[in-house]
Design a protein around this motif. Sequence first.
Motif, PDB file in Angstrom:
ATOM      1  N   PRO A  90       0.733  -1.331   0.075  1.00 54.30           N
ATOM      2  CA  PRO A  90      -0.059  -0.157   0.040  1.00 54.30           C
ATOM      3  C   PRO A  90       0.786   1.075   0.002  1.00 54.30           C
ATOM      4  N   PRO A  91       0.380   2.317  -0.584  1.00 50.08           N
ATOM      5  CA  PRO A  91       1.185   3.527  -0.583  1.00 50.08           C
ATOM      6  C   PRO A  91       0.990   4.145   0.506  1.00 50.08           C
ATOM      7  N   GLU A  92       1.903   5.016   0.935  1.00 49.65           N
ATOM      8  CA  GLU A  92       2.066   5.852   2.047  1.00 49.65           C
ATOM      9  C   GLU A  92       0.894   6.767   1.984  1.00 49.65           C
ATOM     10  N   HIS A 106      -7.783   7.825   0.873  1.00 47.65           N
ATOM     11  CA  HIS A 106      -6.426   7.517  -0.084  1.00 47.65           C
ATOM     12  C   HIS A 106      -6.305   6.070  -0.016  1.00 47.65           C
ATOM     13  N   TRP A 107      -6.428   5.221   1.233  1.00 49.71           N
ATOM     14  CA  TRP A 107      -6.362   3.945   1.102  1.00 49.71           C
ATOM     15  C   TRP A 107      -7.341   3.164   0.156  1.00 49.71           C
ATOM     16  N   ALA A 108      -8.746   3.672   0.195  1.00 46.84           N
ATOM     17  CA  ALA A 108      -9.517   3.201  -0.628  1.00 46.84           C
ATOM     18  C   ALA A 108      -9.543   3.212  -2.099  1.00 46.84           C
ATOM     19  N   ARG A 109      -9.017   4.423  -2.565  1.00 45.11           N
ATOM     20  CA  ARG A 109      -8.688   4.782  -3.815  1.00 45.11           C
ATOM     21  C   ARG A 109      -7.404   4.086  -4.267  1.00 45.11           C
ATOM     22  N   ALA A 110      -6.429   3.726  -3.571  1.00 43.87           N
ATOM     23  CA  ALA A 110      -5.346   3.103  -3.725  1.00 43.87           C
ATOM     24  C   ALA A 110      -5.853   1.818  -4.167  1.00 43.87           C
ATOM     25  N   MET A 111      -6.457   0.999  -3.278  1.00 47.37           N
ATOM     26  CA  MET A 111      -7.116  -0.496  -3.616  1.00 47.37           C
ATOM     27  C   MET A 111      -7.975  -0.421  -4.820  1.00 47.37           C
ATOM     28  N   ARG A 112      -8.813   0.560  -4.921  1.00 50.56           N
ATOM     29  CA  ARG A 112      -9.527   0.488  -6.230  1.00 50.56           C
ATOM     30  C   ARG A 112      -8.723   0.444  -7.330  1.00 50.56           C
ATOM     31  N   GLU A 113      -7.628   1.151  -7.423  1.00 59.10           N
ATOM     32  CA  GLU A 113      -6.480   1.302  -8.519  1.00 59.10           C
ATOM     33  C   GLU A 113      -5.919  -0.062  -8.679  1.00 59.10           C
ATOM     34  N   VAL A 114      -5.664  -0.791  -7.619  1.00 61.50           N
ATOM     35  CA  VAL A 114      -4.948  -2.322  -7.720  1.00 61.50           C
ATOM     36  C   VAL A 114      -6.048  -3.140  -8.373  1.00 61.50           C
ATOM     37  N   LEU A 115      -7.294  -3.032  -7.799  1.00 63.62           N
ATOM     38  CA  LEU A 115      -8.186  -3.681  -8.403  1.00 63.62           C
ATOM     39  C   LEU A 115      -8.784  -3.729  -9.965  1.00 63.62           C
ATOM     40  N   PRO A 130      -7.254 -11.921   5.073  1.00 64.03           N
ATOM     41  CA  PRO A 130      -5.874 -11.919   4.517  1.00 64.03           C
ATOM     42  C   PRO A 130      -4.826 -12.477   5.447  1.00 64.03           C
ATOM     43  N   THR A 131      -4.035 -13.161   4.585  1.00 66.67           N
ATOM     44  CA  THR A 131      -2.927 -13.920   5.440  1.00 66.67           C
ATOM     45  C   THR A 131      -1.465 -13.709   4.614  1.00 66.67           C
ATOM     46  N   THR A 132      -1.847 -13.213   3.280  1.00 69.10           N
ATOM     47  CA  THR A 132      -0.430 -13.092   2.763  1.00 69.10           C
ATOM     48  C   THR A 132       0.294 -11.878   3.083  1.00 69.10           C
ATOM     49  N   PRO A 133       1.691 -11.777   2.841  1.00 75.03           N
ATOM     50  CA  PRO A 133       2.219 -10.601   3.347  1.00 75.03           C
ATOM     51  C   PRO A 133       1.732  -9.126   2.966  1.00 75.03           C
ATOM     52  N   ARG A 134       1.569  -9.134   1.538  1.00 75.55           N
ATOM     53  CA  ARG A 134       1.154  -8.082   1.096  1.00 75.55           C
ATOM     54  C   ARG A 134      -0.415  -7.584   1.533  1.00 75.55           C
ATOM     55  N   ALA A 135      -1.124  -8.670   1.712  1.00 76.70           N
ATOM     56  CA  ALA A 135      -2.650  -8.308   2.256  1.00 76.70           C
ATOM     57  C   ALA A 135      -2.605  -7.964   3.460  1.00 76.70           C
ATOM     58  N   LEU A 136      -1.758  -8.481   4.285  1.00 80.41           N
ATOM     59  CA  LEU A 136      -1.729  -7.936   5.720  1.00 80.41           C
ATOM     60  C   LEU A 136      -1.076  -6.699   5.680  1.00 80.41           C
ATOM     61  N   ALA A 137      -0.155  -6.190   4.643  1.00 75.41           N
ATOM     62  CA  ALA A 137       0.145  -4.922   4.742  1.00 75.41           C
ATOM     63  C   ALA A 137      -0.954  -3.863   4.431  1.00 75.41           C
ATOM     64  N   TRP A 138      -1.665  -4.027   3.703  1.00 77.49           N
ATOM     65  CA  TRP A 138      -2.980  -3.509   3.230  1.00 77.49           C
ATOM     66  C   TRP A 138      -3.898  -3.240   4.658  1.00 77.49           C
ATOM     67  N   MET A 139      -4.015  -4.437   5.151  1.00 77.83           N
ATOM     68  CA  MET A 139      -4.885  -4.422   6.492  1.00 77.83           C
ATOM     69  C   MET A 139      -4.416  -3.589   7.517  1.00 77.83           C
ATOM     70  N   GLU A 140      -3.049  -3.541   7.520  1.00 75.31           N
ATOM     71  CA  GLU A 140      -2.216  -2.767   8.772  1.00 75.31           C
ATOM     72  C   GLU A 140      -2.414  -1.307   8.222  1.00 75.31           C
ATOM     73  N   ARG A 141      -2.285  -1.143   7.048  1.00 75.73           N
ATOM     74  CA  ARG A 141      -2.539   0.345   6.620  1.00 75.73           C
ATOM     75  C   ARG A 141      -3.681   0.986   6.891  1.00 75.73           C
ATOM     76  N   GLY A 142      -4.822   0.198   6.701  1.00 76.65           N
ATOM     77  CA  GLY A 142      -6.306   0.497   6.796  1.00 76.65           C
ATOM     78  C   GLY A 142      -6.575   0.866   8.374  1.00 76.65           C
ATOM     79  N   LEU A 143      -6.002  -0.159   9.099  1.00 79.45           N
ATOM     80  CA  LEU A 143      -6.180   0.085  10.713  1.00 79.45           C
ATOM     81  C   LEU A 143      -5.195   1.415  11.101  1.00 79.45           C
ATOM     82  N   VAL A 144      -4.026   1.314  10.519  1.00 80.06           N
ATOM     83  CA  VAL A 144      -3.332   2.730  11.002  1.00 80.06           C
ATOM     84  C   VAL A 144      -4.049   3.793  10.763  1.00 80.06           C
ATOM     85  N   CYS A 145      -4.943   3.990   9.732  1.00 78.95           N
ATOM     86  CA  CYS A 145      -5.771   5.061   9.157  1.00 78.95           C
ATOM     87  C   CYS A 145      -6.599   5.691  10.205  1.00 78.95           C
TER      88      CYS A 145
END
Length: 253
Positions: A90-92, A106-115, A130-145
């Motif tokens: 996920p982007p900063e 920003h997180w939602a729009r970035a996810m939409r761009e990926v899809l 979500p259990t893979t490294p990057r999927a968890l990174a997106w989850m982490e970023r969403g929670l940090v928001c």
Amino acid sequence: MAKDGDTGLPPGLETAWGLRERPGKGPRPGLSVSRIVDTAVGLANAEGLPAVSMGRIASALGVSTMSLYRYVSSKEELLVLMQDAAYGLPPEGPAPEEGWRAALAHWARAMREVLYGNLWMLRVPITAPPTTPRALAWMERGLVCLRGTGLDEGEKIETILLVSGFVRSEATMTADLVSAARASGRTVEETMAAYTRLLARLADPERFPAVNEVLRAGVMTEEGAPDEEFAFGLARLLDGIEVLVAARSARGR
């Protein structure tokens, strides 16, 4: 009893997390998990998920199908790795002082761009959280928001599930339109224009006056409509979350 080195994880997760050793017996020079995955993702983006098979990937790489199984044990493992690769990291987000709402948007729009860039991902069944490294990174970023919102941890999870579900639903509609357009040999814009013309023929003004008002307004064929519709829906979601955040903030005073 688990054998030494047995993680108990499915092969796809073992590979994604770098926990699975590849057999050293006769690997083909130049062939790697990343090359196989990148080729599979390229096929999926060009022709759709049904085009992805071990045989097609092997042909594209100029190797035998069986040689792929030294690196990827099955189609199921390949799909896990394809999704993890396509997600990327996920982007900063915006600066913290801009607030949780700007960060989550920003997180939602970035996810939409990926899809949107990998519509085939929407055809892969969701079988687990979500259990893979990057999927968890997106989850982490969403929670940090959502830090500092006053929401409890359960509410934070529910919030990012709500927003990501909206993003996925909107992208799925686009994927369906793209699929229908491909099948008819038309663009998405041409398909929507044809639908609007058909609706105008079928929707009797006396029986469907509200539908006719929409047709007369021309909003169904406006350029940029998908982006505007997404922005509208996301804003309404965030409005609702903002009410909850305000309530939790008031409770904490």
